[in-house]
Design a protein around this motif. Structure first.
Motif, PDB file in Angstrom:
ATOM      1  N   LEU A 213      13.437  42.367  43.363  1.00  0.00           N
ATOM      2  CA  LEU A 213      14.185  42.891  44.643  1.00  0.00           C
ATOM      3  C   LEU A 213      15.531  43.302  43.921  1.00  0.00           C
ATOM      4  O   LEU A 213      15.948  42.632  43.034  1.00  0.00           O
ATOM      5  CB  LEU A 213      14.465  41.764  45.796  1.00  0.00           C
ATOM      6  CG  LEU A 213      13.201  41.628  46.414  1.00  0.00           C
ATOM      7  CD1 LEU A 213      13.462  40.634  47.481  1.00  0.00           C
ATOM      8  CD2 LEU A 213      12.549  42.922  47.212  1.00  0.00           C
ATOM      9  N   ALA A 214      16.303  44.060  44.439  1.00  0.00           N
ATOM     10  CA  ALA A 214      17.656  44.354  43.818  1.00  0.00           C
ATOM     11  C   ALA A 214      18.383  45.110  45.166  1.00  0.00           C
ATOM     12  O   ALA A 214      17.846  45.612  46.021  1.00  0.00           O
ATOM     13  CB  ALA A 214      17.677  45.075  42.784  1.00  0.00           C
ATOM     14  N   VAL A 215      19.657  44.978  44.956  1.00  0.00           N
ATOM     15  CA  VAL A 215      20.588  45.544  46.121  1.00  0.00           C
ATOM     16  C   VAL A 215      20.923  47.104  45.379  1.00  0.00           C
ATOM     17  O   VAL A 215      21.198  47.227  44.208  1.00  0.00           O
ATOM     18  CB  VAL A 215      21.895  44.867  46.097  1.00  0.00           C
ATOM     19  CG1 VAL A 215      22.713  45.467  47.242  1.00  0.00           C
ATOM     20  CG2 VAL A 215      21.609  43.456  46.724  1.00  0.00           C
ATOM     21  N   VAL A 216      20.752  48.125  46.190  1.00  0.00           N
ATOM     22  CA  VAL A 216      20.987  49.232  45.944  1.00  0.00           C
ATOM     23  C   VAL A 216      22.028  50.245  46.877  1.00  0.00           C
ATOM     24  O   VAL A 216      22.205  49.591  47.835  1.00  0.00           O
ATOM     25  CB  VAL A 216      19.581  50.249  46.133  1.00  0.00           C
ATOM     26  CG1 VAL A 216      18.703  49.746  44.867  1.00  0.00           C
ATOM     27  CG2 VAL A 216      19.068  50.220  47.408  1.00  0.00           C
ATOM     28  N   GLN A 217      22.688  51.094  46.456  1.00  0.00           N
ATOM     29  CA  GLN A 217      23.619  51.832  47.293  1.00  0.00           C
ATOM     30  C   GLN A 217      22.725  52.928  47.931  1.00  0.00           C
ATOM     31  O   GLN A 217      21.884  53.404  47.377  1.00  0.00           O
ATOM     32  CB  GLN A 217      24.710  52.480  46.403  1.00  0.00           C
ATOM     33  CG  GLN A 217      25.516  51.279  45.605  1.00  0.00           C
ATOM     34  CD  GLN A 217      26.367  50.423  46.468  1.00  0.00           C
ATOM     35  OE1 GLN A 217      27.149  51.115  47.385  1.00  0.00           O
ATOM     36  NE2 GLN A 217      26.302  49.135  46.289  1.00  0.00           N
TER      37      GLN A 217
ATOM     38  N   GLY B 256      24.975  49.363  56.355  1.00  0.00           N
ATOM     39  CA  GLY B 256      25.994  50.102  56.166  1.00  0.00           C
ATOM     40  C   GLY B 256      25.414  51.033  54.724  1.00  0.00           C
ATOM     41  O   GLY B 256      24.264  51.427  54.886  1.00  0.00           O
ATOM     42  N   ASP B 257      26.057  50.962  53.641  1.00  0.00           N
ATOM     43  CA  ASP B 257      25.799  51.808  52.517  1.00  0.00           C
ATOM     44  C   ASP B 257      25.017  50.946  51.528  1.00  0.00           C
ATOM     45  O   ASP B 257      24.950  51.419  50.285  1.00  0.00           O
ATOM     46  CB  ASP B 257      27.090  52.565  51.775  1.00  0.00           C
ATOM     47  CG  ASP B 257      28.141  51.295  51.374  1.00  0.00           C
ATOM     48  OD1 ASP B 257      27.905  50.073  51.370  1.00  0.00           O
ATOM     49  OD2 ASP B 257      29.350  51.759  50.677  1.00  0.00           O
ATOM     50  N   GLN B 258      24.561  49.772  51.804  1.00  0.00           N
ATOM     51  CA  GLN B 258      23.606  49.067  50.807  1.00  0.00           C
ATOM     52  C   GLN B 258      22.321  48.627  51.454  1.00  0.00           C
ATOM     53  O   GLN B 258      22.198  48.742  52.691  1.00  0.00           O
ATOM     54  CB  GLN B 258      24.443  47.650  50.453  1.00  0.00           C
ATOM     55  CG  GLN B 258      25.621  47.861  49.650  1.00  0.00           C
ATOM     56  CD  GLN B 258      26.268  46.545  49.259  1.00  0.00           C
ATOM     57  OE1 GLN B 258      26.427  45.667  49.905  1.00  0.00           O
ATOM     58  NE2 GLN B 258      26.574  46.378  47.955  1.00  0.00           N
ATOM     59  N   ALA B 259      21.359  48.340  50.585  1.00  0.00           N
ATOM     60  CA  ALA B 259      20.151  48.022  51.023  1.00  0.00           C
ATOM     61  C   ALA B 259      19.542  47.031  49.860  1.00  0.00           C
ATOM     62  O   ALA B 259      19.826  47.055  48.937  1.00  0.00           O
ATOM     63  CB  ALA B 259      19.351  49.325  51.292  1.00  0.00           C
ATOM     64  N   ILE B 260      18.302  46.361  50.413  1.00  0.00           N
ATOM     65  CA  ILE B 260      17.615  45.571  49.541  1.00  0.00           C
ATOM     66  C   ILE B 260      16.547  46.445  49.034  1.00  0.00           C
ATOM     67  O   ILE B 260      15.837  47.172  50.329  1.00  0.00           O
ATOM     68  CB  ILE B 260      17.086  44.321  50.185  1.00  0.00           C
ATOM     69  CG1 ILE B 260      18.336  43.401  50.566  1.00  0.00           C
ATOM     70  CG2 ILE B 260      16.055  43.443  49.118  1.00  0.00           C
ATOM     71  CD1 ILE B 260      17.999  42.217  51.102  1.00  0.00           C
ATOM     72  N   ALA B 261      15.840  46.668  48.034  1.00  0.00           N
ATOM     73  CA  ALA B 261      14.677  47.454  47.576  1.00  0.00           C
ATOM     74  C   ALA B 261      14.145  46.612  46.646  1.00  0.00           C
ATOM     75  O   ALA B 261      14.633  45.928  45.765  1.00  0.00           O
ATOM     76  CB  ALA B 261      15.341  48.718  46.934  1.00  0.00           C
ATOM     77  N   HIS B 262      12.790  46.873  46.458  1.00  0.00           N
ATOM     78  CA  HIS B 262      11.993  46.353  45.494  1.00  0.00           C
ATOM     79  C   HIS B 262      11.752  47.576  44.496  1.00  0.00           C
ATOM     80  O   HIS B 262      11.140  48.744  44.846  1.00  0.00           O
ATOM     81  CB  HIS B 262      10.789  45.862  46.079  1.00  0.00           C
ATOM     82  CG  HIS B 262       9.653  45.348  44.924  1.00  0.00           C
ATOM     83  ND1 HIS B 262       8.705  46.004  44.145  1.00  0.00           N
ATOM     84  CD2 HIS B 262       9.410  44.008  44.797  1.00  0.00           C
ATOM     85  CE1 HIS B 262       7.979  45.092  43.464  1.00  0.00           C
ATOM     86  NE2 HIS B 262       8.529  43.789  43.681  1.00  0.00           N
TER      87      HIS B 262
ATOM     88  N   SER C  36      21.008  54.733  45.057  1.00  0.00           N
ATOM     89  CA  SER C  36      21.236  54.453  43.544  1.00  0.00           C
ATOM     90  C   SER C  36      21.278  52.824  43.030  1.00  0.00           C
ATOM     91  O   SER C  36      21.662  52.078  43.855  1.00  0.00           O
ATOM     92  CB  SER C  36      22.807  54.947  43.433  1.00  0.00           C
ATOM     93  OG  SER C  36      23.342  54.512  42.245  1.00  0.00           O
ATOM     94  N   TRP C  37      20.759  52.749  42.143  1.00  0.00           N
ATOM     95  CA  TRP C  37      20.621  51.383  41.411  1.00  0.00           C
ATOM     96  C   TRP C  37      21.727  51.201  40.073  1.00  0.00           C
ATOM     97  O   TRP C  37      21.360  52.002  39.271  1.00  0.00           O
ATOM     98  CB  TRP C  37      19.190  50.823  41.111  1.00  0.00           C
ATOM     99  CG  TRP C  37      19.490  49.518  40.562  1.00  0.00           C
ATOM    100  CD1 TRP C  37      19.646  48.368  41.240  1.00  0.00           C
ATOM    101  CD2 TRP C  37      18.727  48.905  39.253  1.00  0.00           C
ATOM    102  NE1 TRP C  37      19.443  47.241  40.433  1.00  0.00           N
ATOM    103  CE2 TRP C  37      18.689  47.670  39.227  1.00  0.00           C
ATOM    104  CE3 TRP C  37      17.807  49.598  38.405  1.00  0.00           C
ATOM    105  CZ2 TRP C  37      18.176  46.857  38.316  1.00  0.00           C
ATOM    106  CZ3 TRP C  37      17.650  48.723  37.261  1.00  0.00           C
ATOM    107  CH2 TRP C  37      17.781  47.422  37.233  1.00  0.00           C
ATOM    108  N   LEU C  38      22.596  50.236  40.274  1.00  0.00           N
ATOM    109  CA  LEU C  38      23.454  50.195  39.189  1.00  0.00           C
ATOM    110  C   LEU C  38      23.248  49.266  38.055  1.00  0.00           C
ATOM    111  O   LEU C  38      23.500  49.108  36.898  1.00  0.00           O
ATOM    112  CB  LEU C  38      24.947  49.940  39.732  1.00  0.00           C
ATOM    113  CG  LEU C  38      25.401  50.811  40.827  1.00  0.00           C
ATOM    114  CD1 LEU C  38      26.929  50.277  41.277  1.00  0.00           C
ATOM    115  CD2 LEU C  38      25.569  52.198  40.306  1.00  0.00           C
ATOM    116  N   GLY C  39      22.003  48.715  38.314  1.00  0.00           N
ATOM    117  CA  GLY C  39      21.270  47.692  37.098  1.00  0.00           C
ATOM    118  C   GLY C  39      22.290  46.412  37.206  1.00  0.00           C
ATOM    119  O   GLY C  39      22.572  45.900  36.206  1.00  0.00           O
TER     120      GLY C  39
END
Length: 247
Positions: A190-194, A220-226, A244-247
């Motif tokens: 899991l990670a936070v993405v824009q 909003g402009d963020q989401a949790i993604a696997h 977009s994932w900023l790592g």
């Protein structure tokens, strides 16, 4: 509302209650001496069955679980009980949640300080809290959304959420979890993405036409993604949304 998902509180009693749970769940039940414990029950293959809070309550332990999981969890615990002196009974307790300093009689939520506190004494929670925004900002998975039967705990960040103890000894699924921790590099999780735009929970994420992962909760402009970390980057798609994932 006091949380995103309705909760059920079970009361676990009997002289064997602590040893019984200690041999099953991912966290160290002895930590109840210091307050609330966040933990999970796994399959023998190390996959997620349920996550919950364990709460000290005198001669009992309260188990706070998402209501849709309560019946199956009770059945699974009863199966493991065998001849142990353990009783599992439902209660009518409604957990309360709030942010900020932990008030007297409440318990700090150990997953993240932004999640505040939980209480089991009949007080009201803080209805105005945007729990979804807090979860997304800090990548906190939710039962039945990010946490599913395909979930491995370390991919869901349970070590970061104080939900697993690697020194406590054996529990169901411990071998797989320990191997993932010590012998492999985590390649997915899991990670936070824009995100620009919106897409339903469960929408596949792609990059250059290749599968990268799955989109879950958005705020909003963020989401949790696997994500598959080796394929994730700044230019991804989830349906009509740009991710977009900023790592």
């Amino acid at each position: 509302m006091t949380s995103e998902t309705p909760r059920t509180v079970l009361r676990i009693t009997g002289t064997d209650r602590q040893d019984f749970l200690q041999g099953l769940v991912t966290n160290d039940v002895k930590k109840l001496a210091d307050g609330l414990v966040y933990a999970a029950l796994l399959t023998p293959q190390g996959k997620y069955l349920a996550d919950f809070f364990l709460v000290p309550d005198g001669d009992a332990i309260l188990l706070d679980v998402a209501t849709p999981m309560a019946a199956a969890l009770t059945q699974r615990l009863t199966m493991y009980k065998l001849r142990a002196d353990v009783q599992i009974t439902p209660t009518d307790i409604v957990p309360a949640c709030g942010v900020g300093d932990t008030p007297d009689g409440a318990f700090a939520d150990r997953r993240h300080k932004a999640l505040g506190w939980r209480a089991y004494d009949g007080r009201a929670g803080q209805d105005s809290v945007d729990w979804k925004a807090i979860r997304v900002a800090h990548c906190i998975p939710e039962t039945g959304i990010e946490l599913t039967p395909d979930t491995y705990l370390l991919e869901a960040g349970f070590d970061r959420l104080s939900g697993v103890d690697f020194r406590k000894g054996c529990y169901v699924g411990q071998e797989v979890t320990a191997r993932m921790k010590h012998k492999t590099e985590l390649k997915k999780g899991l990670a936070v993405v824009q995100i620009i735009g919106t897409a339903p929970v469960g929408t596949p994420i792609t990059a250059d036409g290749k599968p990268v992962g799955t989109l879950f909760t958005q705020s909003g402009d963020q989401a949790i993604a696997h994500l598959r970390f080796d394929r994730a980057g700044k230019d991804m798609q989830a349906g009509e949304a740009s991710v977009s994932w900023l790592g």
